[in-house]
Design a protein around this motif. Sequence first.
Motif, mmCIF file in Angstrom:
data_model
loop_
_atom_site.group_PDB
_atom_site.id
_atom_site.type_symbol
_atom_site.label_atom_id
_atom_site.label_comp_id
_atom_site.label_asym_id
_atom_site.label_seq_id
_atom_site.Cartn_x
_atom_site.Cartn_y
_atom_site.Cartn_z
ATOM 1 N N GLU A 169 18.161 -32.728 33.125
ATOM 2 C CA GLU A 169 18.378 -34.171 33.008
ATOM 3 C C GLU A 169 19.676 -34.645 33.690
ATOM 4 N N LEU A 170 20.757 -33.873 33.515
ATOM 5 C CA LEU A 170 22.056 -34.293 34.066
ATOM 6 C C LEU A 170 22.026 -34.439 35.584
ATOM 7 N N ILE A 184 27.753 -30.365 35.624
ATOM 8 C CA ILE A 184 26.459 -29.689 35.788
ATOM 9 C C ILE A 184 26.659 -28.180 35.987
ATOM 10 N N LEU A 185 27.686 -27.820 36.760
ATOM 11 C CA LEU A 185 27.913 -26.388 37.012
ATOM 12 C C LEU A 185 28.425 -25.691 35.754
ATOM 13 N N LYS A 186 29.162 -26.406 34.907
ATOM 14 C CA LYS A 186 29.572 -25.810 33.624
ATOM 15 C C LYS A 186 28.340 -25.532 32.763
ATOM 16 N N HIS A 187 27.395 -26.470 32.754
ATOM 17 C CA HIS A 187 26.143 -26.249 32.017
ATOM 18 C C HIS A 187 25.379 -25.079 32.612
ATOM 19 N N THR A 199 28.142 -36.148 28.211
ATOM 20 C CA THR A 199 26.683 -36.263 28.394
ATOM 21 C C THR A 199 26.317 -37.146 29.594
ATOM 22 N N LEU A 200 27.282 -37.892 30.099
ATOM 23 C CA LEU A 200 27.094 -38.873 31.176
ATOM 24 C C LEU A 200 26.187 -40.036 30.775
ATOM 25 N N GLU A 201 25.897 -40.164 29.477
ATOM 26 C CA GLU A 201 25.143 -41.344 29.038
ATOM 27 C C GLU A 201 25.987 -42.590 29.266
ATOM 28 N N VAL A 202 25.337 -43.623 29.790
ATOM 29 C CA VAL A 202 26.054 -44.868 30.081
ATOM 30 C C VAL A 202 26.330 -45.587 28.760
ATOM 31 N N TYR A 203 27.559 -46.020 28.576
ATOM 32 C CA TYR A 203 27.877 -46.873 27.426
ATOM 33 C C TYR A 203 27.381 -48.275 27.768
ATOM 34 N N HIS A 204 26.389 -48.764 27.013
ATOM 35 C CA HIS A 204 25.808 -50.059 27.355
ATOM 36 C C HIS A 204 26.526 -51.224 26.685
ATOM 37 N N GLN A 205 27.050 -50.980 25.489
ATOM 38 C CA GLN A 205 27.713 -52.102 24.802
ATOM 39 C C GLN A 205 29.187 -51.792 24.572
ATOM 40 N N THR A 206 29.445 -50.857 23.635
ATOM 41 C CA THR A 206 30.836 -50.515 23.330
ATOM 42 C C THR A 206 31.184 -49.190 23.997
#
Length: 280
Positions: free
Chosen positions: A111-112, A156-159, A248-255
Amino acid sequence: MNICKTISEFRQYRHSAAGKVIFVPTMGALHEGHGSLVRMARRLAGPDGIVAASIFVNPTQFGPHEDFHKYPRHIEQDLANLTAWDADVVFCPSAEEIYPPGHVTSIDPGELGTVLEGAIRPGHFRGVCTVVAKLLGIVEPAAMILGQKDFQQQLILKHMVRDLNMPVEIITAPTLREPDGLAMSSRNRYLTPDQRARAGSIYQALSWATHQYKSGERDAAALEAGMSERITQSGLEAQYALACHAETLEVYHQTVGNPCVFLIAAKLGTTRLIDNVVHS
Ligand code: AMP
């Protein structure tokens, strides 16, 4: 400095030399940013360890319309720099040496590898993971040093090394910058003087976001809009300017939460530049 062009030459050198190996993989066209990684490798290896670098413009991490053929290649200057930075050995193979006819295996970063750079450059991180896994199998280092400039790449390379039980430590080194804040990059040499004068706006946007964040701003939309505005005002095309979770590289959408990385990708003409700052 020893120069090895084939896997068997490198393995011969590797097995005749004692001491732990600290490895810095590169695509060449070396600059002081690479120099800071090689110098760090020297400090970590100590006088008895081995500082190994590689120079390989990896075809599998370039898309069909990217700059593989025009990527700068300056091998003589690179070898002189690596010598000055006190590397012990450099591995600089041909594409055929790394990908002989019949080569079929590759590594899926999951996924990353599909977000941010991976969304804009499909297949890029599969190519990166595959070549780095191969290089690690050849070089057998105790540690590998990567630059924070390529933030998603080092994550990604660490994973990869964790998931595939590769016995190597990954160390992330800080980004070296030009006086105006532009992250050093082999691709900076594509910029015209006018583009170069405007490229500093990427770091100005990141520094603005840092200042806002440290002053307590947590509104993702405001931070992202402010970064984009600063880049586009300087005539760059912002591909993304985001606040993401730094693990996780998830985008913070609000806060915007913690840990946070501000990530920017922008184009100046046909040249793509990326940069980031991390807050934890
Ligand atoms: P490249 O040759 O662009 O593939 O980069 C080789 C390594 O050097 C990667 O781990 C990069 O993240 C790192 N690197 C590139 N530019 C910089 C910089 N300005 N500061 C620190 N490391 C860098």
